[in-house]
Design a protein around this motif. Structure first.
Motif, PDB file in Angstrom:
ATOM      1  N   LEU A  73       0.843  -1.195   0.000  1.00 10.84           N
ATOM      2  CA  LEU A  73       0.000   0.000   0.000  1.00 10.84           C
ATOM      3  C   LEU A  73       0.878   1.245   0.000  1.00 10.84           C
ATOM      4  O   LEU A  73       1.906   1.287   0.673  1.00 10.84           O
ATOM      5  N   SER A  74       0.459   2.242  -0.762  1.00  7.70           N
ATOM      6  CA  SER A  74       1.213   3.483  -0.850  1.00  7.70           C
ATOM      7  C   SER A  74       0.261   4.669  -0.846  1.00  7.70           C
ATOM      8  O   SER A  74      -0.887   4.549  -1.252  1.00  7.70           O
ATOM      9  N   ILE A  75       0.771   5.798  -0.433  1.00  6.16           N
ATOM     10  CA  ILE A  75      -0.011   7.029  -0.483  1.00  6.16           C
ATOM     11  C   ILE A  75      -0.246   7.424  -1.933  1.00  6.16           C
ATOM     12  O   ILE A  75      -1.278   7.953  -2.286  1.00  6.16           O
ATOM     13  N   TYR A  76       0.729   7.142  -2.787  1.00  9.46           N
ATOM     14  CA  TYR A  76       0.696   7.596  -4.179  1.00  9.46           C
ATOM     15  C   TYR A  76       0.405   6.460  -5.144  1.00  9.46           C
ATOM     16  O   TYR A  76       0.814   5.330  -4.918  1.00  9.46           O
ATOM     17  N   GLU A  77      -0.274   6.774  -6.230  1.00  9.93           N
ATOM     18  CA  GLU A  77      -0.397   5.871  -7.373  1.00  9.93           C
ATOM     19  C   GLU A  77       0.796   6.190  -8.255  1.00  9.93           C
ATOM     20  O   GLU A  77       0.899   7.284  -8.797  1.00  9.93           O
ATOM     21  N   SER A  78       1.723   5.272  -8.379  1.00 12.13           N
ATOM     22  CA  SER A  78       2.928   5.531  -9.147  1.00 12.13           C
ATOM     23  C   SER A  78       3.322   4.288  -9.909  1.00 12.13           C
ATOM     24  O   SER A  78       3.424   3.205  -9.314  1.00 12.13           O
ATOM     25  N   ASP A  79       3.559   4.438 -11.225  1.00 14.61           N
ATOM     26  CA  ASP A  79       3.976   3.278 -11.993  1.00 14.61           C
ATOM     27  C   ASP A  79       5.345   2.790 -11.536  1.00 14.61           C
ATOM     28  O   ASP A  79       5.599   1.590 -11.499  1.00 14.61           O
ATOM     29  N   ASP A  80       6.242   3.700 -11.137  1.00 12.73           N
ATOM     30  CA  ASP A  80       7.552   3.273 -10.632  1.00 12.73           C
ATOM     31  C   ASP A  80       7.406   2.479  -9.340  1.00 12.73           C
ATOM     32  O   ASP A  80       8.037   1.431  -9.164  1.00 12.73           O
ATOM     33  N   GLN A  81       6.578   2.982  -8.426  1.00 11.72           N
ATOM     34  CA  GLN A  81       6.379   2.264  -7.172  1.00 11.72           C
ATOM     35  C   GLN A  81       5.708   0.920  -7.410  1.00 11.72           C
ATOM     36  O   GLN A  81       6.062  -0.073  -6.781  1.00 11.72           O
ATOM     37  N   ALA A  82       4.737   0.869  -8.309  1.00 12.11           N
ATOM     38  CA  ALA A  82       4.065  -0.395  -8.623  1.00 12.11           C
ATOM     39  C   ALA A  82       5.064  -1.394  -9.175  1.00 12.11           C
ATOM     40  O   ALA A  82       5.104  -2.558  -8.756  1.00 12.11           O
ATOM     41  N   PHE A  83       5.886  -0.950 -10.121  1.00 14.55           N
ATOM     42  CA  PHE A  83       6.885  -1.836 -10.705  1.00 14.55           C
ATOM     43  C   PHE A  83       7.851  -2.345  -9.638  1.00 14.55           C
ATOM     44  O   PHE A  83       8.137  -3.544  -9.560  1.00 14.55           O
ATOM     45  N   ASN A  84       8.358  -1.449  -8.799  1.00 16.25           N
ATOM     46  CA  ASN A  84       9.308  -1.856  -7.765  1.00 16.25           C
ATOM     47  C   ASN A  84       8.672  -2.796  -6.746  1.00 16.25           C
ATOM     48  O   ASN A  84       9.324  -3.728  -6.271  1.00 16.25           O
ATOM     49  N   ALA A  85       7.409  -2.572  -6.418  1.00 15.92           N
ATOM     50  CA  ALA A  85       6.713  -3.472  -5.488  1.00 15.92           C
ATOM     51  C   ALA A  85       6.567  -4.864  -6.090  1.00 15.92           C
ATOM     52  O   ALA A  85       6.825  -5.874  -5.427  1.00 15.92           O
ATOM     53  N   LEU A  86       6.169  -4.931  -7.354  1.00 15.72           N
ATOM     54  CA  LEU A  86       6.018  -6.229  -8.012  1.00 15.72           C
ATOM     55  C   LEU A  86       7.362  -6.928  -8.136  1.00 15.72           C
ATOM     56  O   LEU A  86       7.477  -8.132  -7.929  1.00 15.72           O
ATOM     57  N   ARG A  87       8.390  -6.163  -8.454  1.00 14.78           N
ATOM     58  CA  ARG A  87       9.730  -6.745  -8.581  1.00 14.78           C
ATOM     59  C   ARG A  87      10.237  -7.253  -7.230  1.00 14.78           C
ATOM     60  O   ARG A  87      10.975  -8.228  -7.169  1.00 14.78           O
ATOM     61  N   ALA A  88       9.857  -6.595  -6.140  1.00 19.11           N
ATOM     62  CA  ALA A  88      10.276  -7.024  -4.807  1.00 19.11           C
ATOM     63  C   ALA A  88       9.535  -8.277  -4.346  1.00 19.11           C
ATOM     64  O   ALA A  88       9.940  -8.909  -3.381  1.00 19.11           O
ATOM     65  N   GLY A  89       8.458  -8.637  -5.054  1.00 23.22           N
ATOM     66  CA  GLY A  89       7.734  -9.851  -4.698  1.00 23.22           C
ATOM     67  C   GLY A  89       6.308  -9.635  -4.253  1.00 23.22           C
ATOM     68  O   GLY A  89       5.652 -10.569  -3.790  1.00 23.22           O
ATOM     69  N   SER A  91       2.340  -9.295  -4.357  1.00 21.23           N
ATOM     70  CA  SER A  91       1.268  -9.926  -5.129  1.00 21.23           C
ATOM     71  C   SER A  91       0.299  -8.883  -5.661  1.00 21.23           C
ATOM     72  O   SER A  91      -0.438  -9.149  -6.601  1.00 21.23           O
ATOM     73  N   ALA A  92       0.299  -7.706  -5.032  1.00 23.12           N
ATOM     74  CA  ALA A  92      -0.593  -6.627  -5.449  1.00 23.12           C
ATOM     75  C   ALA A  92      -0.018  -5.308  -4.961  1.00 23.12           C
ATOM     76  O   ALA A  92       0.756  -5.267  -4.001  1.00 23.12           O
ATOM     77  N   TYR A  93      -0.423  -4.237  -5.625  1.00 22.42           N
ATOM     78  CA  TYR A  93      -0.024  -2.880  -5.258  1.00 22.42           C
ATOM     79  C   TYR A  93      -1.267  -2.014  -5.330  1.00 22.42           C
ATOM     80  O   TYR A  93      -1.992  -2.037  -6.330  1.00 22.42           O
ATOM     81  N   ARG A  94      -1.537  -1.272  -4.274  1.00 25.80           N
ATOM     82  CA  ARG A  94      -2.711  -0.408  -4.238  1.00 25.80           C
ATOM     83  C   ARG A  94      -2.389   0.901  -3.537  1.00 25.80           C
ATOM     84  O   ARG A  94      -1.548   0.956  -2.649  1.00 25.80           O
ATOM     85  N   SER A  95      -3.145   1.920  -3.893  1.00 28.72           N
ATOM     86  CA  SER A  95      -3.097   3.192  -3.196  1.00 28.72           C
ATOM     87  C   SER A  95      -3.870   3.032  -1.894  1.00 28.72           C
ATOM     88  O   SER A  95      -4.816   2.236  -1.814  1.00 28.72           O
ATOM     89  N   LYS A  96      -3.515   3.827  -0.898  1.00 24.53           N
ATOM     90  CA  LYS A  96      -4.260   3.801   0.362  1.00 24.53           C
ATOM     91  C   LYS A  96      -5.663   4.345   0.197  1.00 24.53           C
ATOM     92  O   LYS A  96      -6.473   4.250   1.113  1.00 24.53           O
ATOM     93  N   GLU A  97      -5.967   4.896  -0.947  1.00 24.22           N
ATOM     94  CA  GLU A  97      -7.322   5.381  -1.217  1.00 24.22           C
ATOM     95  C   GLU A  97      -8.242   4.257  -1.672  1.00 24.22           C
ATOM     96  O   GLU A  97      -9.400   4.501  -2.006  1.00 24.22           O
ATOM     97  N   VAL A  98      -7.762   3.029  -1.663  1.00 20.41           N
ATOM     98  CA  VAL A  98      -8.564   1.881  -2.074  1.00 20.41           C
ATOM     99  C   VAL A  98      -9.804   1.789  -1.181  1.00 20.41           C
ATOM    100  O   VAL A  98      -9.743   2.042   0.020  1.00 20.41           O
ATOM    101  N   ASN A  99     -10.940   1.439  -1.790  1.00 23.58           N
ATOM    102  CA  ASN A  99     -12.150   1.310  -0.971  1.00 23.58           C
ATOM    103  C   ASN A  99     -12.141  -0.044  -0.257  1.00 23.58           C
ATOM    104  O   ASN A  99     -11.483  -0.987  -0.701  1.00 23.58           O
ATOM    105  N   PRO A 100     -12.829  -0.149   0.880  1.00 24.55           N
ATOM    106  CA  PRO A 100     -12.791  -1.371   1.689  1.00 24.55           C
ATOM    107  C   PRO A 100     -13.212  -2.633   0.923  1.00 24.55           C
ATOM    108  O   PRO A 100     -12.605  -3.687   1.101  1.00 24.55           O
TER     109      PRO A 100
END
Length: 170
Positions: A73-89, A91-100
């Motif tokens: 989970l991140s404060i920002y929607e970022s393609d760089d952050q998404a890529f780095n999260a997926l590369r780190a292992g 399973s999903a990447y979401r902004s903290k603005e995700v609905n419940p």
């Protein structure tokens, strides 16, 4: 944010919070101490943790607990952050603005072993291109790699690569 997740979780009986940590180091200590039948099958990781950051925690969790689905989970929607999260292992990447409701769905899916990257990849063709180049650069025989070089994700099938190529092309 954590209080909001706990409150939202109460609407979903099948999701149980088994532990919380305020740092990456604390999370690893907790996971190491958890009895084998109490290890979580899905883990929420904040990208901006004090001390060990969320990407390093994700790497450690993926190596030590390969069966756990990790949602970064991140404060920002970022393609760089998404890529780095997926590369780190992750399973999903979401902004903290995700609905419940969506977060509950993502948790269910990663707990079943799914990777929930579709909307990130579909919304960001640059991420698809980077993911595709990473998978293309993997040797065909991943098992032949030294353990220290073993990727945290597995190679894609020919069909998955074809779909990713089309997404990357827009």
């Amino acid at each position: 944010f954590g209080q909001g997740v706990r409150a939202a979780r109460s609407a979903y009986d099948e999701i149980t919070v088994v532990g919380e940590a305020s740092s990456g180091e604390e999370a690893l200590v907790w996971m190491d101490a958890a009895p084998p039948n109490k290890e979580p099958n899905a883990v929420l990781v904040d990208l901006n943790l004090p001390g060990m950051n969320g990407l390093e925690l994700t790497r450690q969790l993926r190596l030590q607990y390969p069966g756990a689905g990790i949602v970064v989970l991140s404060i920002y929607e970022s393609d760089d952050q998404a890529f780095n999260a997926l590369r780190a292992g992750a399973s999903a990447y979401r902004s903290k603005e995700v609905n419940p409701k969506e977060l509950a769905d993502v948790l269910r899916r990663v707990a079943r072993g799914e990777y929930v990257i579709n909307d990130v990849v579909l919304d960001e063709p640059k991420v698809a291109s980077r993911v595709l180049s990473q998978f293309r650069s993997l040797p065909q025989d991943v098992a032949a790699l030294p353990e220290s070089d073993f990727p945290l994700f597995t190679p894609l099938s020919d069909r998955e690569i074809e779909v990713l190529e089309r997404i990357a092309a827009g």
